[in-house]
Scaffold this motif. Sequence first.
Motif, PDB file in Angstrom:
ATOM      1  N   LEU A  81       1.745  11.347 -18.045  1.00 45.62           N
ATOM      2  CA  LEU A  81       2.146  11.561 -16.217  1.00 45.62           C
ATOM      3  C   LEU A  81       3.045  10.154 -16.214  1.00 45.62           C
ATOM      4  CD1 LEU A  81       2.727  11.995 -13.830  1.00 45.62           C
ATOM      5  CD2 LEU A  81      -0.351  10.422 -13.559  1.00 45.62           C
ATOM      6  N   ARG A  82       2.808   8.634 -16.293  1.00 47.32           N
ATOM      7  CA  ARG A  82       3.731   7.489 -15.848  1.00 47.32           C
ATOM      8  C   ARG A  82       5.030   7.934 -17.315  1.00 47.32           C
ATOM      9  NH1 ARG A  82      -1.020   7.369 -13.593  1.00 47.32           N
ATOM     10  NH2 ARG A  82      -0.879   5.757 -12.899  1.00 47.32           N
ATOM     11  N   LEU A  83       5.040   8.243 -18.315  1.00 48.62           N
ATOM     12  CA  LEU A  83       6.226   8.829 -19.021  1.00 48.62           C
ATOM     13  C   LEU A  83       7.200   9.931 -18.201  1.00 48.62           C
ATOM     14  CD1 LEU A  83       4.864   8.748 -22.816  1.00 48.62           C
ATOM     15  CD2 LEU A  83       7.369   6.630 -21.542  1.00 48.62           C
ATOM     16  N   ILE A 112       7.209  -0.155  -6.090  1.00 47.75           N
ATOM     17  CA  ILE A 112       6.314  -0.702  -5.420  1.00 47.75           C
ATOM     18  C   ILE A 112       5.055  -0.241  -6.000  1.00 47.75           C
ATOM     19  CG2 ILE A 112       5.846  -0.228  -3.095  1.00 47.75           C
ATOM     20  CD1 ILE A 112       8.962   0.583  -2.883  1.00 47.75           C
ATOM     21  N   GLY A 113       4.154  -1.302  -5.648  1.00 55.54           N
ATOM     22  CA  GLY A 113       2.497  -1.688  -6.046  1.00 55.54           C
ATOM     23  C   GLY A 113       2.368  -0.833  -7.895  1.00 55.54           C
ATOM     24  N   THR A 114       3.014  -1.780  -8.265  1.00 55.04           N
ATOM     25  CA  THR A 114       2.960  -1.604 -10.086  1.00 55.04           C
ATOM     26  C   THR A 114       1.454  -1.700 -10.955  1.00 55.04           C
ATOM     27  OG1 THR A 114       4.373  -2.957 -11.648  1.00 55.04           O
ATOM     28  CG2 THR A 114       2.182  -3.946 -10.345  1.00 55.04           C
ATOM     29  N   GLY A 115       0.492  -2.124  -9.773  1.00 58.76           N
ATOM     30  CA  GLY A 115      -1.093  -1.940  -9.862  1.00 58.76           C
ATOM     31  C   GLY A 115      -1.312  -3.050 -11.428  1.00 58.76           C
ATOM     32  N   THR A 135       5.722  -5.137  -7.149  1.00 55.28           N
ATOM     33  CA  THR A 135       5.320  -5.658  -5.772  1.00 55.28           C
ATOM     34  C   THR A 135       3.892  -5.060  -5.890  1.00 55.28           C
ATOM     35  OG1 THR A 135       5.882  -4.020  -4.919  1.00 55.28           O
ATOM     36  CG2 THR A 135       7.841  -5.678  -4.686  1.00 55.28           C
ATOM     37  N   GLU A 136       3.652  -6.124  -5.629  1.00 58.74           N
ATOM     38  CA  GLU A 136       2.163  -5.119  -5.639  1.00 58.74           C
ATOM     39  C   GLU A 136       0.936  -6.692  -4.043  1.00 58.74           C
ATOM     40  OE1 GLU A 136      -1.184  -4.140  -5.261  1.00 58.74           O
ATOM     41  OE2 GLU A 136      -0.487  -3.743  -7.582  1.00 58.74           O
ATOM     42  N   VAL A 137       0.509  -5.678  -3.769  1.00 56.41           N
ATOM     43  CA  VAL A 137      -0.437  -6.410  -2.726  1.00 56.41           C
ATOM     44  C   VAL A 137      -1.561  -6.949  -2.936  1.00 56.41           C
ATOM     45  CG1 VAL A 137       0.619  -5.212  -0.582  1.00 56.41           C
ATOM     46  CG2 VAL A 137      -1.304  -4.273  -2.502  1.00 56.41           C
ATOM     47  N   ASP A 138      -2.244  -6.652  -4.519  1.00 56.96           N
ATOM     48  CA  ASP A 138      -3.438  -7.086  -4.528  1.00 56.96           C
ATOM     49  C   ASP A 138      -3.640  -8.126  -5.260  1.00 56.96           C
ATOM     50  OD1 ASP A 138      -6.299  -5.632  -3.966  1.00 56.96           O
ATOM     51  OD2 ASP A 138      -6.112  -5.900  -6.480  1.00 56.96           O
ATOM     52  N   PRO A 164       3.027  -8.717   1.046  1.00 61.88           N
ATOM     53  CA  PRO A 164       2.387  -9.204   2.657  1.00 61.88           C
ATOM     54  C   PRO A 164       2.387  -7.251   2.354  1.00 61.88           C
ATOM     55  CG  PRO A 164       3.986  -9.792   3.246  1.00 61.88           C
ATOM     56  CD  PRO A 164       4.476  -9.924   1.818  1.00 61.88           C
ATOM     57  N   GLN A 165       1.070  -6.325   3.036  1.00 64.38           N
ATOM     58  CA  GLN A 165       0.623  -5.226   2.703  1.00 64.38           C
ATOM     59  C   GLN A 165       2.077  -4.164   3.430  1.00 64.38           C
ATOM     60  OE1 GLN A 165      -2.190  -3.785   1.712  1.00 64.38           O
ATOM     61  NE2 GLN A 165      -0.963  -1.406   2.433  1.00 64.38           N
ATOM     62  N   LYS A 166       1.909  -5.207   4.786  1.00 66.75           N
ATOM     63  CA  LYS A 166       2.923  -4.213   6.176  1.00 66.75           C
ATOM     64  C   LYS A 166       4.058  -3.874   5.312  1.00 66.75           C
ATOM     65  CE  LYS A 166       5.019  -8.815   7.662  1.00 66.75           C
ATOM     66  NZ  LYS A 166       6.397  -8.308   7.247  1.00 66.75           N
ATOM     67  N   THR A 167       4.738  -4.167   4.353  1.00 65.30           N
ATOM     68  CA  THR A 167       6.252  -4.437   3.880  1.00 65.30           C
ATOM     69  C   THR A 167       6.398  -4.146   2.854  1.00 65.30           C
ATOM     70  OG1 THR A 167       7.980  -5.515   1.932  1.00 65.30           O
ATOM     71  CG2 THR A 167       5.564  -7.175   3.165  1.00 65.30           C
ATOM     72  N   LEU A 168       7.629  -3.021   2.392  1.00 63.29           N
ATOM     73  CA  LEU A 168       7.139  -2.033   1.546  1.00 63.29           C
ATOM     74  C   LEU A 168       8.253  -2.905   0.473  1.00 63.29           C
ATOM     75  CD1 LEU A 168       6.435   1.440   2.398  1.00 63.29           C
ATOM     76  CD2 LEU A 168       5.117  -0.367   0.621  1.00 63.29           C
ATOM     77  N   CYS A 186       7.655   4.673  -6.902  1.00 63.10           N
ATOM     78  CA  CYS A 186       6.361   4.093  -6.833  1.00 63.10           C
ATOM     79  C   CYS A 186       5.028   5.552  -6.967  1.00 63.10           C
ATOM     80  CB  CYS A 186       6.626   3.909  -4.851  1.00 63.10           C
ATOM     81  SG  CYS A 186       5.390   3.916  -4.228  1.00 63.10           S
ATOM     82  N   ASN A 187       4.452   4.611  -7.762  1.00 62.36           N
ATOM     83  CA  ASN A 187       3.705   6.075  -7.687  1.00 62.36           C
ATOM     84  C   ASN A 187       2.261   5.729  -6.259  1.00 62.36           C
ATOM     85  OD1 ASN A 187       0.881   7.629  -8.084  1.00 62.36           O
ATOM     86  ND2 ASN A 187       0.423   6.566 -10.065  1.00 62.36           N
ATOM     87  N   PRO A 188       2.594   5.604  -5.307  1.00 59.87           N
ATOM     88  CA  PRO A 188       1.507   5.382  -3.522  1.00 59.87           C
ATOM     89  C   PRO A 188       0.342   5.703  -3.632  1.00 59.87           C
ATOM     90  CG  PRO A 188       3.321   7.144  -2.872  1.00 59.87           C
ATOM     91  CD  PRO A 188       3.343   7.214  -4.156  1.00 59.87           C
ATOM     92  N   VAL A 218     -10.054   0.390  -3.113  1.00 53.57           N
ATOM     93  CA  VAL A 218      -9.508   1.153  -2.325  1.00 53.57           C
ATOM     94  C   VAL A 218      -8.116   0.712  -1.715  1.00 53.57           C
ATOM     95  CG1 VAL A 218      -9.572   0.995   0.012  1.00 53.57           C
ATOM     96  CG2 VAL A 218     -11.777   1.050  -1.228  1.00 53.57           C
ATOM     97  N   THR A 219      -7.074  -0.440  -1.750  1.00 54.95           N
ATOM     98  CA  THR A 219      -5.415  -0.620  -1.111  1.00 54.95           C
ATOM     99  C   THR A 219      -5.126   0.236  -2.531  1.00 54.95           C
ATOM    100  OG1 THR A 219      -5.573  -2.711  -2.846  1.00 54.95           O
ATOM    101  CG2 THR A 219      -6.288  -2.846  -0.720  1.00 54.95           C
ATOM    102  N   GLU A 220      -5.275   1.101  -3.275  1.00 50.58           N
ATOM    103  CA  GLU A 220      -5.205   1.628  -4.761  1.00 50.58           C
ATOM    104  C   GLU A 220      -4.659   3.364  -4.472  1.00 50.58           C
ATOM    105  OE1 GLU A 220      -7.158   0.052  -8.036  1.00 50.58           O
ATOM    106  OE2 GLU A 220      -5.252  -0.278  -8.768  1.00 50.58           O
ATOM    107  N   ILE A 221      -5.514   3.339  -3.904  1.00 51.13           N
ATOM    108  CA  ILE A 221      -5.619   5.474  -3.514  1.00 51.13           C
ATOM    109  C   ILE A 221      -5.449   5.416  -2.222  1.00 51.13           C
ATOM    110  CG2 ILE A 221      -6.709   5.631  -5.878  1.00 51.13           C
ATOM    111  CD1 ILE A 221      -9.502   6.175  -4.103  1.00 51.13           C
TER     112      ILE A 221
END
Length: 534
Positions: A81-83, A112-115, A135-138, A164-168, A186-188, A218-221
């Motif tokens: 899927l990522r490919l 955005i949200g690299t995991g 980027t990553e928040v966790d 920070p969480q509020k920013t993208l 981004c995989n939101p 939790v923040t991932e899904i």
Amino acid sequence: MALNKSMHPRNRYKDKPPDFAYLASKYPDFQKHVHTSLTGRVGLNFKDPEAVRALTCTLLKEDFGLSIEIPLERLIPTVPLRLNYIHWVEDLIGSIDGDETAVEGPRRGIDIGTGASCIYPLLGATMNGWFFLATEVDDICFNYAKKNVEQNGLSDLIKVVKVPQKTLLMDALKEESALVYDFCMCNPPFFANQLEAKGVNSRNSRRPPPSSVNTGGVTEIMAEGGELEFVKRIIHDSLQLKKRLRWYSCMLGKKCSLAPLKEELRKQGVPKVTHTEFCQGRTMRWALAWSFYDDVSVPSPPSKKRKMEKVRKPLSFSLLLPTVKLLQAKAPSIGCSAHGSLDVVTAWVEKTLTDLRVLHKRVPSGNAERSLFLTAVENSWIHVRQKRRDQRRQLRELPRAPPSGDGAVSQTVENSPHPDGPHSDSPHPMCSERPRGMDVVEDKGGVNNGSDMVTEEVATGAGCTTPPPSSSSTQPFLFKCLTNMKLEGTGEGVKEEGDVTLQMHWVEGQNRDLMNQLCTYLKNTLLRLASNPQ
Ligand code: SAH
């Protein structure tokens, strides 16, 4: 599985699913998670997060030379899927086909949200030499992502930043105000709340539960408002950043998110918008992309293309070598003295067609192939099934022996193997409610190795709902098709033995469902013949 055929054309797993047996022999950590079924099929339990993780790490190592670590409590990415997403980004930025409008020089992207895995930057940097801002928040994800980049020696190409969480996008780009990026991806977090994450409301209630585990913190899904709100926030950032990025893109877990997001982009007057589907295994995802550049070339959405492919796609199923061997052992009973897998399977197919009174004749074919041209003039396979059902009913309706008697009748009926063998038509798995119902044991994390199975079209066509053809038809036949038996895994040298795939190519006739029915009948009959005692 069926959707693999619709993978991105450059996806390395499209026609070549991972060979689990080979990977298990090479990687002891992977071997711990594979199991071999009685028919010799090597499989993986996709409901076990450790097994999914082992597959991902093994594929990244084997196929991309990447060594990564991912904690079990964070999202474990599936590689096919990522490919698919990476290849679509290549299409968007025109980095592969030499798009003249595409910019020169190294490509820069934002994830955005690299995991924890940092999978997109690792793949993009390794495959294409792309630069990434990830980027990553966790905290946990951030630390793992950094480590994964460092241990693969990719720190020059990939910069992981904690946001920070509020920013993208806005905050992440503050520092580098002059740079133009080619894309963001981004995989939101897909779900709005726990219920959605568990599949309530988000899936069609007739669909079976997901076949693979949903790993992820939790923040991932989960994000407030689910993916819809998350992507809307990216859209609003993009309205400020505009040409700082050539393409903005986002993956979507739900098809129904596409329309409102496109509408949002339309309302905001965004000039270039496109979308795509990512197909792999039993999983589908969607993705949306938009641009404020007028000169970008826009890849067209896939829907029409896929529909066309579906219409032309042959029906197919495979017989694994152990099944072929059983058929070989019984071949003398039908006067077949051949030993090669292809000839034996072809002889059994011819015998079954003769029994069904389906006209067939051999046509020239290659060395590793046999071809039969079929003309069906009557729906005899339905009658055979009907006859078997009637026989079973009659058996059931026989008076039961009293408890003091020998009980032979009722015991025979209730405890004996099914009169139709293991692949009987009642209730056939293809008649179940599964949308892409298949008699397939496991999802291969977006890939499958092929096995004793019928692919999607047979499964969905089901052969269960089509009424018998109307007698008012003017055609002297029901349908014609070309049936090819192919020896799998045959390279240059011609082999005698191996798995055999049977493919049915539609030529003409009343209704393709009839061919579905015959294909299912052939498959069930061959499996029954192989498994029945002499
Ligand atoms: N890209 C990875 C992970 C996707 S899960 C993959 O495809 O496997 C979504 C990720 O986004 C999680 O790691 C989550 O922590 C992160 N995330 C959530 N909100 C974010 C935000 N506002 N900015 C950056 N990352 C965010």
